[in-house]
Design an enzyme around this catalytic site. Sequence first.
Site, mmCIF file in Angstrom:
data_model
loop_
_atom_site.group_PDB
_atom_site.id
_atom_site.type_symbol
_atom_site.label_atom_id
_atom_site.label_comp_id
_atom_site.label_asym_id
_atom_site.label_seq_id
_atom_site.Cartn_x
_atom_site.Cartn_y
_atom_site.Cartn_z
ATOM 1 N N ASN A 136 0.859 -1.189 0.000
ATOM 2 C CA ASN A 136 0.000 0.000 0.000
ATOM 3 C C ASN A 136 0.901 1.248 0.000
ATOM 4 O O ASN A 136 1.029 1.930 1.006
ATOM 5 C CB ASN A 136 -0.930 -0.022 1.217
ATOM 6 C CG ASN A 136 -1.982 1.075 1.163
ATOM 7 O OD1 ASN A 136 -1.924 1.980 0.341
ATOM 8 N ND2 ASN A 136 -2.941 1.005 2.070
ATOM 9 N N TYR A 143 2.387 8.218 5.648
ATOM 10 C CA TYR A 143 2.983 8.170 6.988
ATOM 11 C C TYR A 143 4.418 8.697 6.982
ATOM 12 O O TYR A 143 4.822 9.395 7.912
ATOM 13 C CB TYR A 143 2.886 6.756 7.573
ATOM 14 C CG TYR A 143 1.455 6.380 7.860
ATOM 15 C CD1 TYR A 143 0.691 7.125 8.759
ATOM 16 C CD2 TYR A 143 0.835 5.315 7.225
ATOM 17 C CE1 TYR A 143 -0.640 6.809 9.017
ATOM 18 C CE2 TYR A 143 -0.498 4.992 7.484
ATOM 19 C CZ TYR A 143 -1.221 5.745 8.371
ATOM 20 O OH TYR A 143 -2.529 5.442 8.624
ATOM 21 N N LYS A 145 5.612 10.953 5.007
ATOM 22 C CA LYS A 145 5.482 12.411 4.884
ATOM 23 C C LYS A 145 5.184 13.045 6.242
ATOM 24 O O LYS A 145 5.580 14.173 6.521
ATOM 25 C CB LYS A 145 4.366 12.721 3.869
ATOM 26 C CG LYS A 145 4.123 14.196 3.596
ATOM 27 C CD LYS A 145 2.902 14.382 2.711
ATOM 28 C CE LYS A 145 1.696 14.317 3.585
ATOM 29 N NZ LYS A 145 0.455 14.761 3.218
#
Length: 175
Positions: A136, A143, A145
Amino acid sequence: MVAIEIKKVGLTDIRQLQEISRQTFIETFAGGNTEENMQKYLEECFTMDKLTSELTNPDSEFYFALSGNKVIGYVKINFGQAQTELKDQKALEIERIYVLKEFYGKKVGQVLYDTAVEIAKLKSADYLWLGVWEENPRAINFYKKNGFVEFDKHIFKLGNDEQTDIMMKLQLGKN
């Protein structure tokens, strides 16, 4: 950008929670999994009994993201013994952040994530952690980022399929 309101989910919202849980899970994962495994997971994890048990657990909380009166996403957080793995009293787990596909890219996930961070700070957590499916990339990038780093991997069972989740954590700064 959509106007987003956050609302804590209670038992009176259980039908809406079941609907948004099933719909967002299908939208997010159906493309990479068999129909049998998806069905098995939905039947195990999003039943009324299971959701009631999660909603009444004092160490778990759900929050809806609303646009007008429409539920467009949700977050589930766990602390203490409700955490799926670490069970660290100084941690908060983000178990789920799911958003309807039509609202991708409209900052809904970010608002739900920011809600989890605020709650973690209110509960004096030292860090947040989560598991995200290795296939994914959209979620992994989200996350990263937001400052999360990988620290481990674990197996997540979807139906009969054993999948690898990347475990990530974010240290919270002390104010």
